[in-house]
Design a protein around this motif. Structure first.
Motif, PDB file in Angstrom:
ATOM      1  N   GLY A 206      82.313  93.062  61.915  1.00 26.42           N
ATOM      2  CA  GLY A 206      81.957  91.936  62.763  1.00 26.42           C
ATOM      3  C   GLY A 206      80.718  91.182  62.329  1.00 26.42           C
ATOM      4  N   GLU A 207      79.853  90.912  63.318  1.00 29.25           N
ATOM      5  CA  GLU A 207      78.642  90.148  63.057  1.00 29.25           C
ATOM      6  C   GLU A 207      77.787  90.807  61.985  1.00 29.25           C
ATOM      7  OE1 GLU A 207      76.484  89.495  66.591  1.00 29.25           O
ATOM      8  OE2 GLU A 207      77.972  88.197  67.490  1.00 29.25           O
ATOM      9  N   GLU A 208      77.801  92.123  61.968  1.00 31.71           N
ATOM     10  CA  GLU A 208      76.989  92.852  61.001  1.00 31.71           C
ATOM     11  C   GLU A 208      77.438  92.549  59.570  1.00 31.71           C
ATOM     12  OE1 GLU A 208      77.171  97.056  61.455  1.00 31.71           O
ATOM     13  OE2 GLU A 208      75.121  97.289  60.783  1.00 31.71           O
TER      14      GLU A 208
ATOM     15  N   CYS B 286      76.735  89.544  54.443  1.00 35.89           N
ATOM     16  CA  CYS B 286      77.258  88.668  53.383  1.00 35.89           C
ATOM     17  C   CYS B 286      76.520  87.344  53.331  1.00 35.89           C
ATOM     18  CB  CYS B 286      78.752  88.433  53.601  1.00 35.89           C
ATOM     19  SG  CYS B 286      79.767  89.923  53.419  1.00 35.89           S
ATOM     20  N   SER B 287      76.157  86.808  54.502  1.00 39.19           N
ATOM     21  CA  SER B 287      75.470  85.514  54.509  1.00 39.19           C
ATOM     22  C   SER B 287      74.089  85.613  53.881  1.00 39.19           C
ATOM     23  CB  SER B 287      75.360  84.993  55.945  1.00 39.19           C
ATOM     24  OG  SER B 287      74.481  85.793  56.705  1.00 39.19           O
ATOM     25  N   GLN B 288      73.443  86.761  53.995  1.00 38.88           N
ATOM     26  CA  GLN B 288      72.131  86.937  53.384  1.00 38.88           C
ATOM     27  C   GLN B 288      72.198  86.960  51.867  1.00 38.88           C
ATOM     28  OE1 GLN B 288      70.432  90.502  54.936  1.00 38.88           O
ATOM     29  NE2 GLN B 288      69.730  89.546  56.820  1.00 38.88           N
ATOM     30  N   ARG B 289      73.345  87.373  51.342  1.00 42.69           N
ATOM     31  CA  ARG B 289      73.451  87.552  49.900  1.00 42.69           C
ATOM     32  C   ARG B 289      74.401  86.581  49.230  1.00 42.69           C
ATOM     33  NH1 ARG B 289      72.238  91.439  52.811  1.00 42.69           N
ATOM     34  NH2 ARG B 289      70.848  93.109  52.151  1.00 42.69           N
ATOM     35  N   GLY B 290      75.012  85.683  49.995  1.00 42.65           N
ATOM     36  CA  GLY B 290      75.957  84.754  49.426  1.00 42.65           C
ATOM     37  C   GLY B 290      77.236  85.414  48.977  1.00 42.65           C
ATOM     38  N   LEU B 291      77.660  86.476  49.697  1.00 42.38           N
ATOM     39  CA  LEU B 291      78.858  87.221  49.317  1.00 42.38           C
ATOM     40  C   LEU B 291      80.055  86.779  50.146  1.00 42.38           C
ATOM     41  CD1 LEU B 291      77.338  90.811  49.096  1.00 42.38           C
ATOM     42  CD2 LEU B 291      77.598  89.139  47.263  1.00 42.38           C
TER      43      LEU B 291
ATOM     44  N   ARG C 227      81.914  91.767  48.429  1.00 40.48           N
ATOM     45  CA  ARG C 227      81.497  92.209  47.100  1.00 40.48           C
ATOM     46  C   ARG C 227      81.246  91.057  46.127  1.00 40.48           C
ATOM     47  NH1 ARG C 227      81.903  97.474  46.522  1.00 40.48           N
ATOM     48  NH2 ARG C 227      81.765  97.347  44.253  1.00 40.48           N
ATOM     49  N   VAL C 228      82.001  89.998  46.220  1.00 39.98           N
ATOM     50  CA  VAL C 228      81.922  88.922  45.225  1.00 39.98           C
ATOM     51  C   VAL C 228      80.960  87.839  45.709  1.00 39.98           C
ATOM     52  CG1 VAL C 228      83.228  87.156  43.980  1.00 39.98           C
ATOM     53  CG2 VAL C 228      84.250  89.397  44.440  1.00 39.98           C
ATOM     54  N   LYS C 229      80.119  87.387  44.806  1.00 42.19           N
ATOM     55  CA  LYS C 229      79.150  86.349  45.130  1.00 42.19           C
ATOM     56  C   LYS C 229      79.824  84.989  45.095  1.00 42.19           C
ATOM     57  CE  LYS C 229      74.343  85.227  44.347  1.00 42.19           C
ATOM     58  NZ  LYS C 229      73.119  85.665  43.671  1.00 42.19           N
ATOM     59  N   ILE C 230      79.743  84.242  46.188  1.00 41.76           N
ATOM     60  CA  ILE C 230      80.418  82.948  46.288  1.00 41.76           C
ATOM     61  C   ILE C 230      79.438  81.793  46.459  1.00 41.76           C
ATOM     62  CG2 ILE C 230      82.527  83.961  47.218  1.00 41.76           C
ATOM     63  CD1 ILE C 230      81.606  83.097  49.995  1.00 41.76           C
ATOM     64  N   LYS C 231      78.142  82.115  46.655  1.00 43.38           N
ATOM     65  CA  LYS C 231      77.132  81.074  46.827  1.00 43.38           C
ATOM     66  C   LYS C 231      75.873  81.472  46.084  1.00 43.38           C
ATOM     67  CE  LYS C 231      78.678  79.818  51.479  1.00 43.38           C
ATOM     68  NZ  LYS C 231      78.269  79.651  52.894  1.00 43.38           N
ATOM     69  N   ARG C 232      75.037  80.496  45.802  1.00 43.04           N
ATOM     70  CA  ARG C 232      73.734  80.770  45.203  1.00 43.04           C
ATOM     71  C   ARG C 232      72.668  79.994  45.960  1.00 43.04           C
ATOM     72  NH1 ARG C 232      74.457  77.558  39.459  1.00 43.04           N
ATOM     73  NH2 ARG C 232      74.694  75.440  40.320  1.00 43.04           N
TER      74      ARG C 232
ATOM     75  N   SER D  54      69.313  94.717  50.968  1.00 41.18           N
ATOM     76  CA  SER D  54      70.499  95.311  51.556  1.00 41.18           C
ATOM     77  C   SER D  54      70.118  95.933  52.883  1.00 41.18           C
ATOM     78  CB  SER D  54      71.047  96.371  50.620  1.00 41.18           C
ATOM     79  OG  SER D  54      70.111  97.381  50.468  1.00 41.18           O
ATOM     80  N   TYR D  55      71.113  96.526  53.535  1.00 38.67           N
ATOM     81  CA  TYR D  55      70.852  97.018  54.877  1.00 38.67           C
ATOM     82  C   TYR D  55      69.926  98.204  54.908  1.00 38.67           C
ATOM     83  CZ  TYR D  55      73.886  93.719  56.943  1.00 38.67           C
ATOM     84  OH  TYR D  55      74.422  92.545  57.380  1.00 38.67           O
ATOM     85  N   ALA D  56      69.841  98.951  53.845  1.00 40.04           N
ATOM     86  CA  ALA D  56      68.975 100.108  53.904  1.00 40.04           C
ATOM     87  C   ALA D  56      68.149 100.359  52.672  1.00 40.04           C
ATOM     88  CB  ALA D  56      69.796 101.341  54.211  1.00 40.04           C
TER      89      ALA D  56
END
Length: 1427
Positions: free
Chosen positions: A45-47, A52-57, A63-68, A514-516
């Motif tokens: 969900g939101e998590e 993904c939004s933090q990393r452009g995934l 797993r795959v980067k879609i933004k920079r 990352s989360y941890a």
């Protein structure tokens, strides 16, 4: 937060074929169980969307980067969509921001979604919305592996198909269908005992139906589950149901579901009779009914009074409950007594923080509590409720889930929860935080990281034979914060590769956020029984990347193999803030600069000639301390920290305070089996911390008590002499004695009182003579691993000498950097933005592993900084300089830039740099230059794990905020933005006092240091107030404005350029007593006190003081309208109660929530008002008892003192080596017969300098004759008031003479004006701390002014008595001590060679002599001493 949104069917169908739509829905269904990221954690969900939004995934596969990232200097930085082809196949792996991996999107789908007439839409890509914890329809317990809400359809009777058949084909002519369903159901149940679940949900049951069911219950023995959900049940039918269940003694019902009916309090009363007797019921769901507070209390009472209850899950959500404790059998009693409950759902009520308080008391009071899951969403508990829950988490070990959705929780409440997780290792899920008022999203991220950390204590999964095992498989948990499944293997320290361009190969890293990662990399997996990490956490300064920008490898100083080697480890604790649970906010802890102490220690141990003593510096965190104790070759520890008498203040590793109890230290040492031999404690509470080390088993502990700010030359001299002696191979005892002697003879030891108590050697074992006569260094195993080195970074701005009041700002920014890649620092010029950033960079680099920073680069470089050529920093600066001076965008065009970029990419490949972009240092010659600079920063952020701080010189401009209309807000990168606000009052006073040329030992007598000035400007009793008043005194407002209103640049400019006249005016305002009023009762008391003081001032002819008190009284009267009376507050409370009842009756729960908040605040006001009106609160009673005990103690000490009838002499050595006599005897100053020609006496006078009215003054005037009277009357009048003339203000002094004054033996008289009556007849003020503080401040100023006049007059002998209150109590002893201490301190810098202190009685003389002895001065037998 840029979260994905569901694709609306109508929008999707316009872009996709029917087959594509079906395929996409199937893919979404397949992914509904979440995504496992590289760390092994499952996210939902939101998590998952946030991750993904933090990393452009890609939010589908994770797993795959879609933004920079695209850096923007003046606008919000944003994400740009990527289009990436495979290098081997040439096929697209990412197309216009969409992932084309298997299970995500196809190229055709993406082209249909993104293309309209061949152009891409401006809006962000829409992704399927996953199952989120933000769902409003929470079940009884949504972890259905433990508690299933309802049984599966195949186990229920009647089935939905049978119900529908009976509706369509009734068996009777009567068209009342529900009767047919109930009749058929009962007939089938009577003949089939295998059916244990009766489900009549969504069947409208009438009263006749209920009677039929009740009759059936009396004969049934096999029914286990009864489901009557949404059956339109009212109170009449509930009464029948309750009676029937109570009468059916043979039916062992375990689950009862009554949700979505119309059952009120009267119906619940009958059901509660059943609840009070049932010994089998495990689950009870009464959610979505009309249950009020009275009904809820009846349910709690029923379970509390049932000793055989087995209730496991209780659901009271979405009712009308606003008070959980209407009588003694409320929720507190229920939770205190219960031993079986595991799930409690109270969502959707109006319980607020007051209800949370009752829940908390019940949980904490129950040492056998089994409660695991607590749902409190939609209750508007606010920050107060969250803080209460944080207190619960700090003590509780059973709760694993906490639901807090839609509770109006802000930053203070979230911070409290974050700090609680530092203690609680059991909670694994906190849901709903995203849907609150937490605008600092990094706090939520930090909470999530802690919950995902590998050191969380997993609750044991229940076995299948557990009676609570569900009857159906569970869907994925719908939570926003979740611990990974315990069955998945977790690495000890999960590592995440930095983000790079690996999107081309389809294997994308997750960066450093990352989360941890930062939590897991700094929190080891092994936990001691005390809760401390066992594996080492290297967080020292050794081996940090050299700070001049070069990438030097980790080096070690060369050792001479022929010389013995030992090591001294310095632990430093410098937490920035702690969380004040009362105020609900972080409070700053003064930042200590340990550099001076480091240098003193390092230089001192270097005195070792034939050996080497290495110095290692570490941050004092629990993990570091545990690691240090495990290393068997660590024998000597130097521990520096803030002090506290009850615990050891450590850092938690991320800038916050970690409290280590004294007993916790003993357990930690015992667990790790330390070989620790000697500990040196440097702290303002060194003795209590030293005792803790001794109890922990350390053999030798040296205590060095410091001043709070560590600017203590006496302590520094002790440290220097002590370590120099140890380096010369002296024993511990010899080094300690040598250091004590050096301090006793030091010119800096102006206050030698309790000198022997400041420096102690523990344990104090006089009976064992040689216990401490042992070597410290080179007595054990030499350290095996060599040390690295640390080099200071030159490009950071130099911190100002006086940097105060920014600890909370630094802490907040550092916490944001842990969660965000970019932080913006705003603020008007002069607020010290650059200093704040420089301080936090310096703080973070010393804790590089915790904050993920191993290099700081200030771009462009500060003026005067010349980067090393061909170094990393040199290349960065060269790129910035070239780009900002370019006439156009030359990024990707200039060969020199491309060469620099290649070198930078190689150097920064494995780095975690912090880039500080200073707007004030950047000047672009063209728009293209700015574009090139932004491209350069974007490249750094995408090719390394770089974090960026943008320092904006004047805040954001409107154009910058508006941005590009073609870019949606969701494409912007999250930036934590901080506004650097003005300093608070006390910090402003410290800054001003530290810079002003008038505040020095030779300047203003009212304050010699910045600390003294801060105490004068803001008394300690104001600083300690937990509930500040909304009304600010005029004195405080005037002082704040005159010191620059908290703007550091203005404060510095005023302090440096202020005229003497302006400074004197400021001191006059500071000398006025402070007024703090919080309630009407306090206002009345303060008004009465000030009126009494004003009357006494006029009577004593202290006219300036009376004038100041006139203004204070007038100001207090003007405050009166701000404080309503107790009767008015009660009337307002009744109005709010009526409004609350009306809002609840109208089902306007939002309005009811706001009213309840107002009522809570009003109750606090009423409570404070009652306390002040009664004047007999528990706190005041305790204070009075303490005062009485202190008075008795002082009286006993006075009785024990042997009266001193003869004069006694002490010798004081001055700063220049000269000596003076300090004689104490009983007598009056007019009997002074000095041996020196230049002499004088001090007479305590009033502001009009009118002597008389007491025997001492009368005798003095009689001996002085007319000449003395004429000289006193001839003193110039400073000012005239309506009360009378003023010749000298309080805290100052004037001198008359030299002249032959009749029979007096002295030619000079100094008239000193103190804050007390010259007759020593002032009433005791023991119970008035603010007035006593003001008296002591003015007394100190009076004594100093007196000695300044004596020095200027060239006097060699001076006689005076001590100005005090009446001769008993706390105030008397403290004024005597203040007077004597000030005289001794100032005597070391004065030319007077003989001080004659005249005591009023032999008992007072003995007290003065005892204080001198306690200060460390030797008592001589003779009356005089030849100098």
């Amino acid at each position: 937060m840029a979260t994905g949104q569901a694709i609306a069917p109508d929008n999707m169908e316009r872009r996709m074929s029917h087959e594509s739509l079906v395929q996409a829905k199937q893919e979404m269904a397949q992914n509904s169980n979440g995504v496992r990221i590289k760390s092994g954690h499952m996210l939902y969900g939101e998590e998952l969307e946030e991750f993904c939004s933090q990393r452009g995934l890609c939010p589908l596969c994770g797993r795959v980067k879609i933004k920079r990232k695209a850096f923007k200097l003046f606008k919000k930085s944003k994400w740009e969509n990527l289009t990436v082809k495979s290098r081997t196949t040439g096929k697209y792996k990412v197309y216009k921001g969409y992932c084309l991996s298997e299970g995500c999107f196809s190229l055709d789908q993406v082209r249909r979604i993104t293309s309209t007439n061949g152009t891409q839409h401006a809006q962000r890509p829409r992704y399927p919305k996953r199952w989120s914890s933000a769902d409003d329809s929470y079940p009884l317990g949504d972890d259905d592996t433990v508690f299933s809400l309802t049984p599966p359809q195949e186990h229920r009777f009647p089935t939905e198909e049978l119900k529908e058949e009976l509706r369509q084909n009734p068996k009777h002519v009567d068209d009342r269908i529900p009767l047919s369903i109930v009749q058929a159901t009962i007939r089938e149940l009577s003949s089939n005992e295998s059916i244990t679940i009766l489900d009549l949900s969504k069947v409208a049951i009438r009263t006749s139906d209920m009677r039929m069911l009740v009759s059936f219950f009396e004969e049934n023995t096999f029914l286990r589950t009864l489901m009557l959900e949404n059956c339109l049940l009212d109170d009449e039918q509930a009464v029948l149901l309750g009676g029937g269940l109570e009468a059916a003694s043979d039916m062992t019902l375990t689950k009862l579901y009554l949700t979505e009916n119309k059952i009120g309090d009267s119906g619940l009363e009958s059901i509660c009779n059943y609840l009070e007797t049932s010994s089998t019921l495990e689950k009870f769901d009464i959610s979505k009914n009309e249950c009020s507070s009275m009904g809820a209390v009846k349910i709690f009472k029923a379970f509390s009074q049932n000793p055989l209850t087995k209730i496991v899950a209780l659901n009271l959500s979405h009712n009308k409950i606003y008070d959980l404790d209407e009588d003694q059998f409320g929720i507190k009693t229920f939770l205190t007594r219960n031993r079986t409950l595991r799930v409690l759902n109270l969502e959707g009520n109006v319980i607020h923080a007051e209800g949370v308080k009752s829940i908390a008391k019940g949980i904490i009071s129950n040492t056998n509590s089994t409660l695991e899951r607590l749902y409190l969403g939609f209750n508007s508990i606010g920050d107060d409720g969250a803080i209460i829950l944080a207190n619960v988490l700090e003590r509780n070990t059973t709760l694993t889930y906490l639901g807090l959705i839609e509770n109006a929780i802000g930053n203070p409440g979230a911070k409290a929860l974050l700090l609680a997780l530092d203690t609680n290792k059991y909670i694994s899920e906190i849901s709903g935080l995203w849907r609150n008022n937490i605008d600092r999203r990094f706090i939520v991220v930090a909470i999530r990281r802690l919950l995902l950390a590998s050191d969380r204590i997993a609750k044991r999964r229940r076995q299948p034979d557990n009676p609570m095992e569900p009857v159906r498989s569970a869907p994925p948990p719908r939570v926003s914060i979740a611990r990974p499944a315990p069955k998945q293997p977790q690495p000890e320290q999960p590592q995440f590769p930095p983000e790079d361009e690996s999107a081309v190969s389809g294997d994308v890293g997750f960066g450093t956020l990352s989360y941890a990662p930062s939590i897991a990399s700094s929190v080891p997996s092994q936990i001691t029984p005390d809760g401390f990490p066992m594996s080492p956490l290297r967080n020292d300064r050794n081996g940090i990347t050299s700070m001049n920008g070069t990438r030097s490898p980790k080096k070690s100083p060369k050792r001479d193999p022929n010389l013995p080697v030992d090591r001294l480890t310095i632990f430093q604790s410098a937490p920035l803030a702690y969380f004040d649970k009362i105020a609900g906010a972080h409070r700053g802890i003064p930042l200590i600069d340990y550099r001076d102490e480091e240098m003193v220690v390092a230089q001192s141990v270097s005195f070792s000639v034939d050996s080497t003593i290495e110095v290692s510096i570490k941050t004092a965190t629990p993990a570091n301390l545990s690691s240090f104790l495990q290393e068997k070759d660590n024998r000597v520890l130097h521990f520096s920290c803030h002090g506290h008498p009850d615990y050891i203040p450590l850092e938690n590793g991320f800038g916050s305070l970690h409290i280590l109890p004294h007993e916790g230290l003993a357990k930690l040492v015992a667990v790790n089996g330390s070989n620790l031999h000697t500990v040196f404690v440097s702290s303002c509470h060194a003795h209590s911390i030293g005792q803790a080390f001794v109890k922990a088993g350390v053999k030798h502990v040296v205590c060095c008590e410091r001043e709070d700010n560590f600017q203590d030359p006496v302590a520094s001299e002790f440290v220097q002499t002590f370590y120099q002696a140890l380096a010369r191979d002296l024993t511990l005892f010899q080094a300690f004695e040598s250091a004590k002697k050096a301090v006793a003879a030091s010119m800096h030891a102006t206050n030698k009182r309790n000198l022997s108590k400041r420096f102690r050697l523990l344990p104090e074992m006089d009976e064992v003579e040689n216990f401490h006569k042992v070597p410290v260094f080179f007595a054990g195993m030499p350290p095996q691993s060599p040390l690295g080195f640390w080099k200071k970074q030159p490009q950071l701005p130099k911190l100002p000498k006086h940097f105060v009041g920014r600890e909370v700002d630094i802490y907040d920014v550092l916490q944001a950097l842990r969660a965000e890649d970019m932080v913006r620092i705003n603020g008007p010029p002069g607020h010290g933005k650059e200093s704040v950033v420089a301080a936090l960079a310096d703080y973070a680099i010393l804790r590089s592993e915790a904050f993920g920073v191993d290099g700081v680069f200030w771009l462009p470089p500060m003026p005067g900084v010349v980067p090393v050529k061909d170094s990393l920093y040199g290349d960065l600066c060269q790129c910035v300089s070239t780009l900002q001076d370019a006439p156009e965008d030359i990024w990707d065009k200039n060969e020199r830039l491309m060469e620099c970029r290649d070198r930078i990419d190689i150097e920064m490949e494995n780095m975690k740099p912090l880039l500080v972009v200073d707007d004030s240092l950047i000047s672009f010659v063209s728009a293209g230059a700015q574009t090139g600079f932004e491209s350069f920063l974007s490249h750094l952020m995408n090719t390394s794990a770089a974090k960026v701080i943008k320092v904006m010189s004047g805040g954001e401009t409107p154009s910058a905020l508006s941005g590009n209309s073609m870019i949606s807000s969701s494409s912007k990168i999250e930036e934590a933005s901080f506004e650097i606000s003005p300093l608070d009052f006390r910090s402003t006073a410290k800054l001003y006092g530290g810079i002003s040329n008038f505040i020095s030992s030779s300047g203003c007598p009212a304050a010699h240091t910045a600390t003294e000035f801060a105490e004068l400007a803001e008394p300690p009793f104001i600083t300690r107030v937990s509930m500040p008043s909304s009304v600010v005194s005029q004195r405080r407002s005037d002082l704040y404005a005159r010191m620059g209103s908290g703007i550091p640049a203005a404060t510095v400019a005023i302090a440096q350029g202020q005229s003497k006249k302006a400074f004197i005016e400021l001191i006059k305002i500071a000398n006025i007593p402070e007024v703090h009023v919080g309630t009407l009762g306090a206002l009345e008391k303060t008004l009465e006190k000030m009126t009494r003081l004003q009357t006494a001032a006029i009577k004593e002819r202290n006219y300036l003081r009376a004038l100041d008190l006139d203004r204070i009284i007038e100001e207090i009267e003007e405050m009166r309208p701000e404080f309503p009376t107790l009767e008015e507050l009660k009337m307002e409370e009744e109005v709010l109660k009526a409004d609350l009842a009306e809002a609840i009756g109208n089902k306007n729960y939002d309005e009811a929530a706001n009213i309840k908040k107002e009522m809570l605040l009003l109750k606090k006001k009423i409570s404070r008002e009652r306390t002040n009106n009664n004047g007999d609160s528990a706190g005041e009673a305790t204070d009075r008892m303490d005062e009485v005990q202190l008075q008795i103690k002082n009286m006993i000490e006075d009785v024990r003192l042997e009266d001193l009838d003869e004069a006694v002499t002490f010798v004081i050595e001055g700063a220049d080596g000269t000596k003076c006599n300090f004689v104490i005897e009983v007598g009056e100053v007019y009997d002074f017969q000095p041996t020196y020609t230049a002499n004088g006496v001090v007479v305590w006078a009033n502001e009009s300098c009118a002597l008389g009215g007491n025997p001492m003054h009368d005798k003095l005037l009689e001996k002085g004759g007319p000449a003395l009277v004429n000289d006193i009357e001839s003193l110039p009048i400073v000012t005239k008031t309506g009360h009378g003339p003023v010749r000298c203000g309080t805290g100052n002094a004037v001198i008359v003479g030299p002249e032959k004054y009749g029979e007096l033996g002295t030619p000079c008289l100094i008239l000193a004006v103190g804050p007390l009556s010259p007759h020593n007849s002032e009433d005791a003020v023991d119970d008035d701390t603010d007035i006593l503080h003001h008296i002591k401040m003015m007394l100190r100023s009076s004594y100093r002014s007196t000695l300044i006049l004596a020095r200027h007059a060239g006097l060699q002998a001076l006689a005076l008595n001590i100005l005090t209150t009446r001769k008993t109590g706390k105030a008397y002893h403290e004024t005597v001590q203040m007077g004597l201490q000030t005289l001794v301190e100032e005597a070391q810098f004065c030319t007077v060679k003989q001080y004659q202190v005249m005591a009023s009685s032999p008992n007072e003389a003995a007290l003065l002599a005892g204080l001198m002895t306690e200060m460390g001065y030797q008592r001589l037998s003779a009356k005089t001493y030849e100098l």
